[in-house]
Design a protein around this motif. Structure first.
Motif, PDB file in Angstrom:
ATOM      1  N   GLY A 165      68.701  -4.106   7.764  1.00 58.07           N
ATOM      2  CA  GLY A 165      70.466  -3.780   8.724  1.00 58.07           C
ATOM      3  C   GLY A 165      71.354  -3.432   8.034  1.00 58.07           C
ATOM      4  O   GLY A 165      72.628  -2.612   9.184  1.00 58.07           O
ATOM      5  N   GLY A 166      70.648  -2.867   7.249  1.00 58.70           N
ATOM      6  CA  GLY A 166      71.732  -2.194   6.787  1.00 58.70           C
ATOM      7  C   GLY A 166      71.537  -0.439   7.328  1.00 58.70           C
ATOM      8  O   GLY A 166      72.563   0.399   7.595  1.00 58.70           O
ATOM      9  N   VAL A 167      70.604   0.121   7.284  1.00 59.91           N
ATOM     10  CA  VAL A 167      70.176   0.816   7.886  1.00 59.91           C
ATOM     11  C   VAL A 167      70.331   1.331   9.271  1.00 59.91           C
ATOM     12  O   VAL A 167      71.027   2.049   9.424  1.00 59.91           O
ATOM     13  CB  VAL A 167      68.593   1.362   7.242  1.00 59.91           C
ATOM     14  CG1 VAL A 167      68.046   2.555   9.032  1.00 59.91           C
ATOM     15  CG2 VAL A 167      68.241   1.792   5.962  1.00 59.91           C
ATOM     16  N   LEU A 183      73.310  -0.323  10.565  1.00 58.20           N
ATOM     17  CA  LEU A 183      74.512  -0.359  10.474  1.00 58.20           C
ATOM     18  C   LEU A 183      74.644   1.414   9.843  1.00 58.20           C
ATOM     19  O   LEU A 183      76.137   1.664  10.423  1.00 58.20           O
ATOM     20  CB  LEU A 183      74.755  -1.196  10.268  1.00 58.20           C
ATOM     21  CG  LEU A 183      76.871  -1.549  10.299  1.00 58.20           C
ATOM     22  CD1 LEU A 183      77.260  -1.655  11.397  1.00 58.20           C
ATOM     23  CD2 LEU A 183      77.237  -2.961   9.383  1.00 58.20           C
ATOM     24  N   ALA A 184      74.723   1.529   9.225  1.00 54.45           N
ATOM     25  CA  ALA A 184      74.922   2.851   9.097  1.00 54.45           C
ATOM     26  C   ALA A 184      74.577   3.790   9.624  1.00 54.45           C
ATOM     27  O   ALA A 184      75.353   5.155  10.149  1.00 54.45           O
ATOM     28  CB  ALA A 184      73.525   3.056   7.347  1.00 54.45           C
ATOM     29  N   ILE A 234      75.279   3.687  12.790  1.00 51.46           N
ATOM     30  CA  ILE A 234      75.525   4.037  13.535  1.00 51.46           C
ATOM     31  C   ILE A 234      77.618   4.525  12.494  1.00 51.46           C
ATOM     32  O   ILE A 234      78.276   5.348  13.179  1.00 51.46           O
ATOM     33  CB  ILE A 234      76.397   1.679  14.271  1.00 51.46           C
ATOM     34  CG1 ILE A 234      75.600   1.787  14.912  1.00 51.46           C
ATOM     35  CG2 ILE A 234      77.816   2.739  14.472  1.00 51.46           C
ATOM     36  CD1 ILE A 234      75.928   0.568  15.563  1.00 51.46           C
ATOM     37  N   LEU A 235      77.585   3.647  11.478  1.00 45.41           N
ATOM     38  CA  LEU A 235      79.616   4.441  10.982  1.00 45.41           C
ATOM     39  C   LEU A 235      79.236   5.375  10.272  1.00 45.41           C
ATOM     40  O   LEU A 235      79.842   6.473  10.152  1.00 45.41           O
ATOM     41  CB  LEU A 235      79.217   3.404   9.505  1.00 45.41           C
ATOM     42  CG  LEU A 235      79.058   1.815   9.681  1.00 45.41           C
ATOM     43  CD1 LEU A 235      79.209   1.017   8.796  1.00 45.41           C
ATOM     44  CD2 LEU A 235      81.347   1.369  10.292  1.00 45.41           C
ATOM     45  N   MET A 236      77.908   6.115  10.063  1.00 47.07           N
ATOM     46  CA  MET A 236      77.552   7.615   9.144  1.00 47.07           C
ATOM     47  C   MET A 236      77.292   8.304  10.650  1.00 47.07           C
ATOM     48  O   MET A 236      76.270   9.133  10.669  1.00 47.07           O
ATOM     49  CB  MET A 236      76.518   7.356   8.495  1.00 47.07           C
ATOM     50  CG  MET A 236      77.430   6.578   7.141  1.00 47.07           C
ATOM     51  SD  MET A 236      76.294   5.507   6.017  1.00 47.07           S
ATOM     52  CE  MET A 236      76.036   7.435   4.794  1.00 47.07           C
ATOM     53  N   ASP A 261      77.755  12.340  10.001  1.00 43.72           N
ATOM     54  CA  ASP A 261      77.068  13.027   8.795  1.00 43.72           C
ATOM     55  C   ASP A 261      75.386  13.228   9.215  1.00 43.72           C
ATOM     56  O   ASP A 261      74.941  14.343   8.921  1.00 43.72           O
ATOM     57  CB  ASP A 261      76.903  11.609   7.721  1.00 43.72           C
ATOM     58  CG  ASP A 261      78.409  11.536   7.195  1.00 43.72           C
ATOM     59  OD1 ASP A 261      79.194  12.903   7.371  1.00 43.72           O
ATOM     60  OD2 ASP A 261      78.876  11.526   6.540  1.00 43.72           O
TER      61      ASP A 261
END
Lengths: 273, 232
Positions: free
Chosen positions: B161-163, B165-166, B168-170, B173
């Motif tokens: 779940g964190g990966v 969202l990351a 999208i957010l990152m 990069d």
């Protein structure tokens, strides 16, 4: 045999109250120890914080020298992903006893539903927030070495005002909603909620609490008290004030309390005794 | 397939329980409702295209991964299963059943979205599969690997779940890094992707997924790790 099955008379009211707190404290202590010893809690929470901190946001973070702005902006690197981990590892706690077929055994003990639920909420949430708090302490140590010890009290205040209310909110719902919909569906919904409710701003044209005091990422306290960056609130043309920040924190804490109180009521109604 | 195979599949699905299939199907179903609502209310074509892309490339893989990881470590009769069959096969079969349903529904979503004209920019009919299948394989495989390695579906769902969202957010990069760009699961939603980068990305995602499944299979060679312990 008959004597064993007989219920003892209820103790006087004062003793009951005292017993309730003692049982809740005891339950919280054991729940804390059980949860804090789970490797998943540490791996997930620290892993997600480290993932976001590998490319800190906002991009000008390295050039900020004002202590309040510095810690205010750093909180976002903890709250953008970290709460997903907190919710995910708490989601299986409420159903743990029934999964291990311990419900009947626990029901037969003098500890009631209330102390077990509130003890679980306090203990398991505190344990899951522990790696969060230690990671924040490690960051403050680094910032103190770079910018001076004055960062530390501001950083502690930022943790209490910005990070903690959101974590308590997520913890309360992660300990109660899975009772209704199950842990896997809750975890999926949690990721969707965290993204939609905190990061999908009003410019996308989708109704969302993001940018309002009812979001859980702590934008209002960060902006009002720590001069932190405002993103979704800025899209709404709102400037953070003390009143907005207090409303934001109060909403999160009251919603957490309401979730747990409702669950307590429902479990009491379901109880055969 | 003969009758005993059907009976076996039916049994494994019953053992898996209702929570995992419901989770796997929730995102493609809810996504179909969302895109249909945008279409019916006359939302801008750009928003319809974006919504269809995010449902296919984002939410459907996340739901399948969360569901697949939840089948690990929930077997009350694991000892009995291990004495009669290869546990690795049982676990992969259960995860496969859950993911197959999600994949089928996502394919139907893709066909329906394309017919409605809500379709990620620059994608042809190859996108029926290529927009969502590589990210789904990648995320499901990572979730199963983490769940098996840590003996924890909580850890797996939290980390994927964190990966997710990351990513999208990152995104900026990730897209500026050659190695990470090949592992970007939302490439199907990005406008104007050069053909060779698209090809590399669509091959690299399932390739890493297959590698993750192989490692999970090796770890499942010692199924006794799952015995007699509470979830980690």
């Amino acid at each position: 045999m008959t004597a064993v099955l007989e219920r003892t008379a209820p103790p006087p009211s004062a003793q009951t109250d005292q017993g309730w707190w003692a049982k809740t404290r005891a339950a919280a202590r054991y729940e804390y120890l059980m949860q804090v010893c789970r490797p998943a809690v540490w791996v997930v929470v620290i892993g997600l914080i480290a993932l976001r901190c590998s490319s800190p946001w906002p991009v000008n973070l390295g050039s900020i020298t004002d202590h309040a702005t510095l810690v205010g902006d750093w909180t976002y690197d903890f709250t953008m992903l970290g709460p997903i981990g907190v919710g995910a590892v708490l989601a299986d706690r409420i159903q743990r006893e029934s999964r291990l077929e311990l419900t009947d055994l626990l029901t037969s003990t003098p500890t009631g539903i209330g102390p077990r639920l509130w003890g679980k909420a306090i203990g398991a949430a505190a344990a899951t927030i522990t790696p969060f708090a230690l990671s924040w302490a490690a960051l403050l140590s680094y910032l103190a070495a770079k910018h001076g010890a004055g960062v530390i009290p501001v950083g502690i205040a930022a943790f209490v005002a910005i990070i903690l209310p959101g974590l308590i909110f997520i913890s309360a719902f992660s300990l109660t909603v899975p009772l209704l919909i199950g842990a896997p569906l809750y975890r999926l919904g949690l990721v969707g909620y965290w993204f939609w409710g905190n990061m999908v701003g009003p410019d996308y044209g989708i109704p969302t609490p993001a940018g309002t005091p009812f979001e859980a990422i702590g934008e209002y306290p960060a902006g009002a008290w720590f001069h932190g960056a405002m993103f979704d609130a800025t899209e709404r043309g709102v400037t953070a004030s003390t009143a907005n920040a207090v409303i934001s924190i109060a909403f999160l804490l009251l919603a957490a309390l309401a979730a747990l109180a409702t669950t307590h009521y429902v479990l009491n109604q379901r109880s055969p005794s | 397939m003969n009758q005993s195979t059907w009976a076996r599949l039916h049994l494994e699905l019953r053992v898996t329980g209702i929570a995992a299939p419901v989770t796997a199907l929730a995102a493609p179903l809810a996504g179909a409702v969302l895109v249909a609502a945008l279409y019916a209310t006359g939302a801008s074509p750009h928003n319809q295209d974006k919504a269809a892309g995010v449902v296919l490339a984002g939410f459907a893989p996340l739901a399948a991964a969360t569901a697949a990881s939840s089948v690990v470590g929930r077997d009350p009769g694991a000892e009995l299963v291990m004495t009669t069959t290869v546990y690795r096969r049982v676990l992969f079969l259960r995860a496969g059943l859950v993911v197959a349903g999600a994949a089928l529904l996502t394919l139907l979503d893709a066909v329906a979205f394309h017919a409605m004209g809500a379709w990620p920019a620059g994608q042809g009919t190859g996108g029926y599969v290529l927009v969502w299948a590589p990210p789904m394989i990648w995320l499901v495989a990572l979730a199963v690997l983490i769940a098996v390695a840590l003996r924890s579906s909580a850890a797996a769902s939290g980390l994927v779940g964190g990966v997710w969202l990351a990513q999208i957010l990152m995104a900026h990069d990730i897209l500026t890094n050659t190695v990470l760009r090949a592992q970007f699961m939302f490439m199907g939603v990005v406008d104007r992707v050069p053909a060779h980068e698209w090809n590399v990305n669509r091959i690299a995602l399932p390739a890493v997924g297959v590698a993750a499944v192989v490692v999970a299979g090796v770890l499942l060679g010692r199924p006794e790790r799952f015995l007699g312990r509470d979830a980690a």
